[in-house]
Design a protein around this motif. Structure first.
Motif, PDB file in Angstrom:
ATOM      1  N   MET A  18     -18.976  24.681 -40.408  1.00  0.00           N
ATOM      2  CA  MET A  18     -19.350  24.370 -38.563  1.00  0.00           C
ATOM      3  C   MET A  18     -18.405  23.737 -38.219  1.00  0.00           C
ATOM      4  O   MET A  18     -17.777  22.316 -39.098  1.00  0.00           O
ATOM      5  CB  MET A  18     -20.843  24.013 -37.672  1.00  0.00           C
ATOM      6  N   ILE A  19     -18.195  23.560 -36.800  1.00  0.00           N
ATOM      7  CA  ILE A  19     -16.747  23.271 -36.086  1.00  0.00           C
ATOM      8  C   ILE A  19     -18.431  22.203 -34.940  1.00  0.00           C
ATOM      9  O   ILE A  19     -18.470  22.678 -34.571  1.00  0.00           O
ATOM     10  CB  ILE A  19     -15.681  23.618 -35.129  1.00  0.00           C
ATOM     11  N   LEU A  20     -17.738  20.820 -34.973  1.00  0.00           N
ATOM     12  CA  LEU A  20     -18.824  20.174 -34.296  1.00  0.00           C
ATOM     13  C   LEU A  20     -18.508  19.320 -33.484  1.00  0.00           C
ATOM     14  O   LEU A  20     -17.061  18.310 -34.243  1.00  0.00           O
ATOM     15  CB  LEU A  20     -19.707  19.380 -35.310  1.00  0.00           C
ATOM     16  N   GLN A  21     -18.146  18.749 -32.091  1.00  0.00           N
ATOM     17  CA  GLN A  21     -17.941  17.791 -31.721  1.00  0.00           C
ATOM     18  C   GLN A  21     -19.030  16.529 -31.491  1.00  0.00           C
ATOM     19  O   GLN A  21     -19.683  16.448 -30.611  1.00  0.00           O
ATOM     20  CB  GLN A  21     -17.312  18.295 -30.127  1.00  0.00           C
ATOM     21  N   MET A  22     -17.837  15.990 -31.878  1.00  0.00           N
ATOM     22  CA  MET A  22     -18.943  13.983 -31.851  1.00  0.00           C
ATOM     23  C   MET A  22     -18.263  13.349 -30.842  1.00  0.00           C
ATOM     24  O   MET A  22     -16.902  12.612 -30.553  1.00  0.00           O
ATOM     25  CB  MET A  22     -19.261  13.611 -33.491  1.00  0.00           C
ATOM     26  N   HIS A  26     -20.894  10.773 -27.332  1.00  0.00           N
ATOM     27  CA  HIS A  26     -22.086  10.339 -28.044  1.00  0.00           C
ATOM     28  C   HIS A  26     -22.334   9.371 -28.773  1.00  0.00           C
ATOM     29  O   HIS A  26     -21.454   8.167 -27.686  1.00  0.00           O
ATOM     30  CB  HIS A  26     -21.551  10.964 -29.353  1.00  0.00           C
ATOM     31  N   ALA A  28     -22.805   7.242 -31.243  1.00  0.00           N
ATOM     32  CA  ALA A  28     -21.566   6.942 -31.670  1.00  0.00           C
ATOM     33  C   ALA A  28     -20.266   6.007 -32.278  1.00  0.00           C
ATOM     34  O   ALA A  28     -19.677   5.432 -32.025  1.00  0.00           O
ATOM     35  CB  ALA A  28     -22.227   7.594 -33.549  1.00  0.00           C
ATOM     36  N   GLY A  41     -21.829  22.065 -43.670  1.00  0.00           N
ATOM     37  CA  GLY A  41     -23.764  21.549 -44.092  1.00  0.00           C
ATOM     38  C   GLY A  41     -23.237  20.138 -43.426  1.00  0.00           C
ATOM     39  O   GLY A  41     -22.956  20.063 -42.261  1.00  0.00           O
ATOM     40  N   GLU A  42     -24.005  18.865 -44.339  1.00  0.00           N
ATOM     41  CA  GLU A  42     -24.029  18.223 -43.416  1.00  0.00           C
ATOM     42  C   GLU A  42     -22.469  16.868 -44.155  1.00  0.00           C
ATOM     43  O   GLU A  42     -22.512  15.732 -43.810  1.00  0.00           O
ATOM     44  CB  GLU A  42     -25.069  16.537 -43.748  1.00  0.00           C
ATOM     45  N   LEU A 381     -20.160  12.074 -45.380  1.00  0.00           N
ATOM     46  CA  LEU A 381     -21.134  12.935 -45.087  1.00  0.00           C
ATOM     47  C   LEU A 381     -21.111  12.145 -43.528  1.00  0.00           C
ATOM     48  O   LEU A 381     -20.551  11.498 -43.115  1.00  0.00           O
ATOM     49  CB  LEU A 381     -23.065  12.398 -45.425  1.00  0.00           C
ATOM     50  N   LEU A 382     -21.782  13.050 -42.626  1.00  0.00           N
ATOM     51  CA  LEU A 382     -22.255  13.527 -41.369  1.00  0.00           C
ATOM     52  C   LEU A 382     -22.615  11.710 -41.212  1.00  0.00           C
ATOM     53  O   LEU A 382     -21.314  10.591 -40.170  1.00  0.00           O
ATOM     54  CB  LEU A 382     -22.589  14.189 -40.901  1.00  0.00           C
ATOM     55  N   ALA A 383     -23.597  11.002 -41.828  1.00  0.00           N
ATOM     56  CA  ALA A 383     -24.430   9.849 -41.293  1.00  0.00           C
ATOM     57  C   ALA A 383     -23.911   8.814 -41.795  1.00  0.00           C
ATOM     58  O   ALA A 383     -23.708   7.663 -41.267  1.00  0.00           O
ATOM     59  CB  ALA A 383     -25.335   9.574 -41.397  1.00  0.00           C
ATOM     60  N   ASP A 384     -21.946   9.519 -42.678  1.00  0.00           N
ATOM     61  CA  ASP A 384     -21.325   8.368 -42.883  1.00  0.00           C
ATOM     62  C   ASP A 384     -20.852   7.543 -42.330  1.00  0.00           C
ATOM     63  O   ASP A 384     -19.457   6.883 -42.154  1.00  0.00           O
ATOM     64  CB  ASP A 384     -20.565   8.595 -44.435  1.00  0.00           C
ATOM     65  N   ILE A 386     -21.002   6.731 -39.157  1.00  0.00           N
ATOM     66  CA  ILE A 386     -21.293   5.601 -38.236  1.00  0.00           C
ATOM     67  C   ILE A 386     -21.240   4.354 -38.951  1.00  0.00           C
ATOM     68  O   ILE A 386     -19.909   3.694 -37.852  1.00  0.00           O
ATOM     69  CB  ILE A 386     -22.973   6.488 -38.030  1.00  0.00           C
TER      70      ILE A 386
ATOM     71  N   SER B 252     -28.173   7.566 -33.970  1.00  0.00           N
ATOM     72  CA  SER B 252     -26.827   7.303 -33.851  1.00  0.00           C
ATOM     73  C   SER B 252     -26.145   8.319 -34.450  1.00  0.00           C
ATOM     74  O   SER B 252     -24.824   8.176 -34.312  1.00  0.00           O
ATOM     75  CB  SER B 252     -26.429   6.065 -34.171  1.00  0.00           C
ATOM     76  N   VAL B 253     -26.354   9.568 -35.055  1.00  0.00           N
ATOM     77  CA  VAL B 253     -26.047  10.295 -35.395  1.00  0.00           C
ATOM     78  C   VAL B 253     -25.112  12.198 -34.811  1.00  0.00           C
ATOM     79  O   VAL B 253     -24.847  12.210 -34.151  1.00  0.00           O
ATOM     80  CB  VAL B 253     -26.107  10.435 -36.521  1.00  0.00           C
TER      81      VAL B 253
END
Lengths: 401, 382
Positions: A18-22, A26, A28, A41-42, A381-384, A386, B252-253
């Protein structure tokens, strides 16, 4: 780009990345940066970093202002520690002019620079807590920053856009009660520092989030040109203040903390330790500095006293020439570098002998760190993203210039 | 007819008078004033009634008015039907579960006698038990509560999917994965408690917690099953999606997770149901582990401690006093647990998604199975 991203993964169930524009807008990506993430996934497979949303044309703007008029622009580089930018630029021009500033000025620059570094590190550490969900740690750190900014406001008259540096000196001497106010601020800062340690440093959740994420190797750090706390967290003890002393850093006693694994937790610890070291430096400076002039007496760069301006024709002309034509800097070029909050802040300046810079280039530590950021993010991971993005401490104004 | 009327009154008092009040006051006192106290701030005080800030209550009313008056935005490509019913799917389960929570023992039309020789069991002599203090007298109340709590995962997942936003989708996925994982350890941690009490009826459970161990230690759930209490508390925190387990809306994510695309009262409903779920979990913990409405040594026919027996204010008056004491104790326990959850929310950082899964499947689940085995073994030996 589309072909390699849409390769189906080798799994029983058909899945697609999945392509996610962050970003750029945003929570973060403060300082406006955009990550185009390819997620499985994540898990982040690929990260495209895009900077430049805060580009103001700093380098071009400077070419149309006199040497002195550049100071307000430098305030807007790293806006969390503007004094460090002020002094870095002033030092570069002084090297080109080959003038020396009085000793007290150097003491003041060292003190105010370290106070700015406190503000920078407190903000970074606090914001890191906020983004991991520990809002209380953030507000504690911000209280410390407010105290620091109170001091800055008292000396410079402004909280954020200070424009306190001058070529050949500083705007004004420290206020008389500065030492007393510092004593109070110092006490509070140490309490806040201890509280932050209590809240975060041994917190299991915090450790899990920070340790082993966003790992930077020393080789990669050096080859990408990383500097500052981020490079030091990998174990490379390069600090401009220690290795190429300027101002009064050669005179005072302080340690350069280094990490060993180069992960987010080490970067956090390095910043926390640098807060202690900055307090140490300021204490020594206040103890050893002596009264004296704060501005150079070179009439080419420093404005004459008001008494002379109003009462003598020479003074009046001197004032007029410096204000309207600018300080006449001899032709030549210089690369001068100082240790800013995020690393080596370099000014490469070319002068053609007029009152305006011919070319100013800023080596901003944030921009260079953004160059290698995708290596720290990919595979995690996505959360990393941050904590990694936070401990890199990219400041939009400095990065996008 | 009278019974229907009674049920309506009970629903009105419990759901609107207690749950909604506590849930909405939590948005004010918990999320604003308490956090302000922790963080050395003052908190909201600028919205005023006739010049008085009244501890921030007008701020909270202003917040409500703002929510109602705001534009209700539905994203263009979203599934409008599902997007609209999702807040309801989250909100209703958060309230329906309250049907089985007992706020007080049944009312006895005769006189209540406590039998110390039968381990302090209360019996109703010359009358019958009337259910006035919980909405529904349900023999498998605990199963009902769990079933209802499990339903609320649909709301979050549907909200995440229907919003047509990748952040919402990630939030919805996280919330369903998290809630399903933690329900397993939640259920298993309770299995030990069920084996000890041998009933699914929540009111019966509370009654049995009035029993005394050696005449002085109340046999509360936390005493007989301390490990299960911690497991259930942790899993309950994860189930309500509050910090440190608030990954589904990790601001935040993934911006705000499954509520990213919600605005106006739909957003308010999502928020309120989260608070209501917090209160509900607190109530379940209070009922199962902290003795529910039981006050130690206080019984419907007087105070008994060791072999002493006092009846202050006479028997009839004391029955009513004990009723109020017990309702007060239940409310106090719920509020205390809610307060505890808030303290944790403002102290701890947030987990990472894979760490939450590891905690759920690799730590809490084995522990709860071990707890179950040990309990079974002990019960078999005794």
């Amino acid at each position: 780009m589309a072909e390699d991203i849409y390769q189906p993964l080798d799994q029983d169930i058909h899945t697609e990345p999945m392509i996610l524009q962050m970003g750029p807008s945003h929570p973060a990506t403060h300082g406006t940066v955009r990550f185009t993430l390819t997620l499985d996934g994540e898990k982040v497979i690929k990260c495209d970093t895009e900077v430049g949303y805060l580009h103001r044309g700093f380098e071009k703007e400077c070419e149309n202002s006199t040497w002195t008029q550049v100071f307000p622009y430098t305030d807007r580089l790293n806006y969390v520690s503007p004094l460090l930018n002020n002094f870095g630029y002033a030092l570069a021009v002084e090297r080109l002019l080959e003038i020396e500033v009085p000793e007290r000025c150097n003491w003041i620059r060292t003190i105010m620079g370290e106070i700015s570094r406190l503000s920078d590190h407190l903000t970074c550490v606090g914001a890191g807590g906020l983004e991991l969900g520990a809002m209380t740690a953030f507000l504690y750190a911000l209280e410390g920053r407010e105290l620091v900014w109170d001091l800055i406001e008292e000396v410079t008259g402004a909280r954020l856009t200070v424009s306190y540096g001058r070529i050949g000196g500083v705007k004004d001497d420290l206020t008389e009660d500065f030492a007393d106010r510092w004593a109070y601020t110092r006490g509070r800062l140490q309490e806040i520092h201890a509280n932050t340690h209590k809240l975060l440093t041994r917190n299991r959740i915090f450790l899990d989030r920070m340790q082993g994420t966003g790992v930077l190797t020393p080789e990669m750090g050096i080859s990408y040109g990383y500097t500052g706390p981020v490079l030091r967290s990998t174990g490379v003890d390069y600090d401009v203040r220690k290795d190429h002393p300027y101002f009064m850093y050669g005179e005072v006693d302080f340690d350069v903390p280094v990490g060993d694994t180069g992960d987010n937790y080490d970067r956090y610890l390095v910043r926390m330790e640098e807060i202690t070291q900055s307090i140490r430096i300021i204490d020594q400076c206040l103890e050893r500095m002596e009264p004296g002039p704060v501005n150079s007496d070179d009439p080419r760069v420093v404005l004459p006293e008001k008494e002379k301006v109003y009462n003598s024709i020479e003074g009046m002309i001197n004032h007029f020439k410096i204000i309207f034509e600018g300080i006449q800097v001899p032709p030549g070029e210089v690369y001068s570098y100082t240790e800013a909050g995020n690393g080596e802040l370099g000014f490469y300046i070319v002068s053609n002998g007029t009152g305006k810079p011919w070319k100013i280039h800023v080596r901003s530590p944030s921009l260079i760190m953004m160059g290698g950021l995708h290596h720290l993010i990919e595979g995690g991971l996505l959360a990393d993203i941050i904590p990694t993005f936070d401990t890199i401490n990219m400041i939009g104004g400095e990065c996008d210039k | 007819m009278a019974e229907i009327l009674l049920s309506v009154v009970k629903i009105a008092v419990i759901v609107f008078g207690f749950v909604m009040l506590v849930a909405s006051l939590m948005t004010l006192l918990g999320d604003r004033k308490q956090s302000a106290k922790i963080q050395n701030r003052i908190g909201p005080n600028q919205a005023r009634f006739f010049g008085f800030s009244l501890a921030g209550i007008p701020h909270f009313l202003a917040d409500g008015i703002k929510m109602i008056l705001k534009e209700n935005v539905t994203p263009a490509q979203s599934n409008k039907f599902l997007h609209t019913i999702a807040p309801g799917l989250v909100f209703v389960p958060a309230l329906v579960g309250w049907a089985v929570v007992p706020f007080m023992d049944h009312y006895c039309t005769g006189t209540v006698q406590t039998l110390p020789q039968m381990n302090y069991t209360e019996v109703c002599v010359g009358g019958e038990w009337k259910n006035y203090f919980s909405i529904m007298h349900f023999n498998s109340g605990l199963l009902f509560a769990f079933a209802i709590a499990a339903v609320s995962v649909y709301g979050a997942a549907i909200a995440g999917w229907a919003s047509n936003s990748k952040f919402s989708l990630l939030g919805g996925l996280r919330s369903s994965a998290q809630m399903i994982s933690y329900e397993v350890s939640m259920g298993l941690s309770l299995a030990g408690v069920l084996m000890i009490y041998g009933t699914l009826n929540l009111n019966e459970m509370v009654r049995m917690q009035g029993n005394m161990f050696g005449d002085w230690l109340p046999m509360w759930g936390v005493v007989v099953q301390p490990l299960a209490f911690f497991l259930f508390f942790l899993a309950g925190l994860a189930e309500t999606k509050r910090a440190p387990f608030d990954l589904p809306e990790d601001e935040s994510v993934i911006v705000a997770g499954y509520i990213t695309e919600y605005s106006s009262m739909k957003f308010a409903m999502m928020q309120l149901s989260e608070y209501a779920a917090t209160v509900f979990i607190a109530a379940l913990i209070a009922v199962i582990f902290l003795g529910g409405w039981q006050v130690p040594y206080v019984y419907a026919d007087g105070i008994r401690f060791l072999d002493n027996h006092w009846v202050p204010f006479g028997e009839d008056a004391w029955y009513w006093i004990s009723i109020f004491l017990r309702i007060g104790a239940m409310v106090f326990k719920i509020l205390f647990l809610v307060w505890l959850q808030f303290m944790m929310r403002w102290t701890l950082p947030r987990f990472r998604y894979d760490q939450v899964m590891t905690l759920g499947w690799k730590i809490l689940l084995p522990l709860s199975i071990a707890n179950l085995f040990v309990t079974a073994l002990v019960l078999a030996i005794l």
